[in-house]
Design a protein around this motif. Structure first.
Motif, PDB file in Angstrom:
ATOM      1  N   ALA A  99     -58.431  39.077   2.876  1.00  0.00           N
ATOM      2  CA  ALA A  99     -58.786  40.317   3.565  1.00  0.00           C
ATOM      3  C   ALA A  99     -58.186  41.488   2.788  1.00  0.00           C
ATOM      4  O   ALA A  99     -57.148  41.350   2.125  1.00  0.00           O
ATOM      5  CB  ALA A  99     -58.268  40.306   5.000  1.00  0.00           C
ATOM      6  N   TYR A 100     -58.840  42.628   2.882  1.00  0.00           N
ATOM      7  CA  TYR A 100     -58.436  43.795   2.107  1.00  0.00           C
ATOM      8  C   TYR A 100     -58.272  45.005   3.027  1.00  0.00           C
ATOM      9  O   TYR A 100     -58.804  45.038   4.131  1.00  0.00           O
ATOM     10  CB  TYR A 100     -59.482  44.108   1.033  1.00  0.00           C
ATOM     11  CG  TYR A 100     -59.739  42.956   0.099  1.00  0.00           C
ATOM     12  CD1 TYR A 100     -59.069  42.855  -1.116  1.00  0.00           C
ATOM     13  CD2 TYR A 100     -60.651  41.948   0.435  1.00  0.00           C
ATOM     14  CE1 TYR A 100     -59.293  41.787  -1.976  1.00  0.00           C
ATOM     15  CE2 TYR A 100     -60.885  40.881  -0.414  1.00  0.00           C
ATOM     16  CZ  TYR A 100     -60.206  40.803  -1.621  1.00  0.00           C
ATOM     17  OH  TYR A 100     -60.424  39.750  -2.455  1.00  0.00           O
ATOM     18  N   HIS A 101     -57.547  46.009   2.542  1.00  0.00           N
ATOM     19  CA  HIS A 101     -57.414  47.245   3.309  1.00  0.00           C
ATOM     20  C   HIS A 101     -57.632  48.445   2.397  1.00  0.00           C
ATOM     21  O   HIS A 101     -57.418  48.377   1.171  1.00  0.00           O
ATOM     22  CB  HIS A 101     -56.040  47.329   3.999  1.00  0.00           C
ATOM     23  CG  HIS A 101     -54.874  47.335   3.065  1.00  0.00           C
ATOM     24  ND1 HIS A 101     -54.368  48.490   2.506  1.00  0.00           N
ATOM     25  CD2 HIS A 101     -54.103  46.320   2.591  1.00  0.00           C
ATOM     26  CE1 HIS A 101     -53.339  48.190   1.743  1.00  0.00           C
ATOM     27  NE2 HIS A 101     -53.155  46.884   1.767  1.00  0.00           N
ATOM     28  N   PRO A 137     -52.402  36.251   5.107  1.00  0.00           N
ATOM     29  CA  PRO A 137     -53.679  36.175   5.828  1.00  0.00           C
ATOM     30  C   PRO A 137     -53.626  36.875   7.192  1.00  0.00           C
ATOM     31  O   PRO A 137     -52.796  36.524   8.047  1.00  0.00           O
ATOM     32  CB  PRO A 137     -53.899  34.665   6.000  1.00  0.00           C
ATOM     33  CG  PRO A 137     -53.090  34.028   4.924  1.00  0.00           C
ATOM     34  CD  PRO A 137     -51.891  34.905   4.745  1.00  0.00           C
ATOM     35  N   ILE A 138     -54.495  37.837   7.400  1.00  0.00           N
ATOM     36  CA  ILE A 138     -54.479  38.558   8.680  1.00  0.00           C
ATOM     37  C   ILE A 138     -54.915  37.661   9.827  1.00  0.00           C
ATOM     38  O   ILE A 138     -54.592  37.930  10.991  1.00  0.00           O
ATOM     39  CB  ILE A 138     -55.374  39.809   8.624  1.00  0.00           C
ATOM     40  CG1 ILE A 138     -56.842  39.425   8.354  1.00  0.00           C
ATOM     41  CG2 ILE A 138     -54.870  40.787   7.573  1.00  0.00           C
ATOM     42  CD1 ILE A 138     -57.801  40.589   8.524  1.00  0.00           C
ATOM     43  N   GLN A 139     -55.633  36.572   9.517  1.00  0.00           N
ATOM     44  CA  GLN A 139     -56.063  35.656  10.572  1.00  0.00           C
ATOM     45  C   GLN A 139     -54.891  34.924  11.213  1.00  0.00           C
ATOM     46  O   GLN A 139     -55.033  34.345  12.290  1.00  0.00           O
ATOM     47  CB  GLN A 139     -57.057  34.628  10.003  1.00  0.00           C
ATOM     48  CG  GLN A 139     -58.314  35.231   9.393  1.00  0.00           C
ATOM     49  CD  GLN A 139     -58.154  35.548   7.910  1.00  0.00           C
ATOM     50  OE1 GLN A 139     -57.044  35.718   7.413  1.00  0.00           O
ATOM     51  NE2 GLN A 139     -59.263  35.627   7.203  1.00  0.00           N
ATOM     52  N   ARG A 189     -55.445  44.009  -1.487  1.00  0.00           N
ATOM     53  CA  ARG A 189     -55.518  42.762  -0.725  1.00  0.00           C
ATOM     54  C   ARG A 189     -54.272  42.619   0.139  1.00  0.00           C
ATOM     55  O   ARG A 189     -53.157  42.910  -0.301  1.00  0.00           O
ATOM     56  CB  ARG A 189     -55.621  41.574  -1.670  1.00  0.00           C
ATOM     57  CG  ARG A 189     -55.698  40.226  -0.970  1.00  0.00           C
ATOM     58  CD  ARG A 189     -55.943  39.100  -1.955  1.00  0.00           C
ATOM     59  NE  ARG A 189     -55.861  37.799  -1.301  1.00  0.00           N
ATOM     60  CZ  ARG A 189     -56.178  36.646  -1.882  1.00  0.00           C
ATOM     61  NH1 ARG A 189     -56.603  36.639  -3.135  1.00  0.00           N
ATOM     62  NH2 ARG A 189     -56.076  35.511  -1.228  1.00  0.00           N
ATOM     63  N   TYR A 190     -54.462  42.190   1.388  1.00  0.00           N
ATOM     64  CA  TYR A 190     -53.313  41.867   2.235  1.00  0.00           C
ATOM     65  C   TYR A 190     -52.557  40.698   1.610  1.00  0.00           C
ATOM     66  O   TYR A 190     -53.152  39.710   1.176  1.00  0.00           O
ATOM     67  CB  TYR A 190     -53.761  41.479   3.636  1.00  0.00           C
ATOM     68  CG  TYR A 190     -54.116  42.645   4.526  1.00  0.00           C
ATOM     69  CD1 TYR A 190     -53.128  43.441   5.100  1.00  0.00           C
ATOM     70  CD2 TYR A 190     -55.441  42.944   4.804  1.00  0.00           C
ATOM     71  CE1 TYR A 190     -53.453  44.513   5.927  1.00  0.00           C
ATOM     72  CE2 TYR A 190     -55.785  44.015   5.632  1.00  0.00           C
ATOM     73  CZ  TYR A 190     -54.786  44.791   6.184  1.00  0.00           C
ATOM     74  OH  TYR A 190     -55.106  45.848   6.983  1.00  0.00           O
ATOM     75  N   ASP A 214     -55.799  35.709  16.030  1.00  0.00           N
ATOM     76  CA  ASP A 214     -57.004  34.898  15.854  1.00  0.00           C
ATOM     77  C   ASP A 214     -56.616  33.463  16.203  1.00  0.00           C
ATOM     78  O   ASP A 214     -55.955  32.783  15.422  1.00  0.00           O
ATOM     79  CB  ASP A 214     -57.500  35.016  14.413  1.00  0.00           C
ATOM     80  CG  ASP A 214     -58.737  34.189  14.123  1.00  0.00           C
ATOM     81  OD1 ASP A 214     -59.087  33.305  14.933  1.00  0.00           O
ATOM     82  OD2 ASP A 214     -59.366  34.409  13.066  1.00  0.00           O
TER      83      ASP A 214
END
Length: 238
Positions: free
Chosen positions: A176-178, A145-147, A141-142, A162
């Motif tokens: 969000a995950y990578h 927040p990538i947003q 998990r990031y 975003d």
């Protein structure tokens, strides 16, 4: 039989000889081979390489190198899936009877035998359920927040990644995950079908804690990975 395929080409530029460079006393590649063999769910480990030095190390630690990877699949632009498809097709041509296949990266010293077995168990369980899953892979998990990410513009200013998400509270945004860049399980027929993508709706993640995930692309990454590995070894020793 179940196999693990480890892509390990020569010619690493940012960390020369990365795949067989000494990592905490052993060649980097050795960790992936030994974890796969100790998992209890893999019958044979196959290393796909174009490099004779890597092939020698692979055999020393118990892997097979039944073929050398073609030059056209050993450049800087070829992805992992074509390499795995080539390996599977070549083994089938040579009479190997395959079932499931794990692709394990050569630079995954934090990946344990138990995690390889756990991911395989998830894939087996998912094959009995609807919708059926094509792949199971390790992910993380990031932490932020990538947003709410910010981009730098060509002029040196900034703009939101975003424009809507950046206005929201962290707790109101979905996680969000990578890809952890370690392990991917699938049936060999799934791998051979280029239309079935790993990062698609029919895949499942095995989400790992942050301390088990570390990219190793730069010398700084290498140092961090060694520190994490040593801490994990100390923890395991009690």
């Amino acid at each position: 039989m179940n196999i693990a395929i480890i892509p390990a080409r020569g010619g690493s530029k940012r960390i020369p000889g990365k795949n067989i460079k000494s990592f905490c006393g052993k060649p980097m590649l050795a960790y992936s081979i030994e974890s796969a063999l100790a998992s209890g769910v893999i019958d044979e480990v196959v290393v796909s390489t174009d490099d004779e030095a890597i092939a020698r190390v692979a055999r020393e630690y118990g892997a097979q190198v039944p073929f050398m990877r073609p030059v056209e699949l050993a450049d800087d632009h070829t992805g992992t899936s074509p390499v795995v498809r080539h390996a599977i097709a070549t083994l089938i041509e040579r009479g190997w009877e395959l079932d499931h296949c794990a692709c394990i990266y050569a630079t995954a010293p934090l990946l344990s035998a138990s995690l390889i077995a756990e991911a395989y168990g998830l894939l087996e369980a998912a094959s009995m359920q609807a919708p059926k899953r094509d792949y199971v892979f390790t992910a993380a998990r990031y932490s932020f927040p990538i947003q709410r990410a910010i981009l730098q513009t060509a002029s040196g200013g900034v703009e939101p990644f975003d424009s809507v998400g950046i206005t929201k509270r962290s707790q109101d945004l979905p996680p969000a995950y990578h890809d952890a860049g370690q392990l991917y399980w699938g049936h060999h027929t799934t791998w051979l079908d280029s239309r079935r993508h790993i990062f698609g709706a029919h895949s499942k993640m095995l989400v790992l804690p942050d301390h088990l995930v570390q990219d190793i692309d730069t010398p700084q990454d290498w140092v961090r990975a060694e520190l994490l590995y040593k801490l994990l070894q100390q923890e395991a020793a009690g």
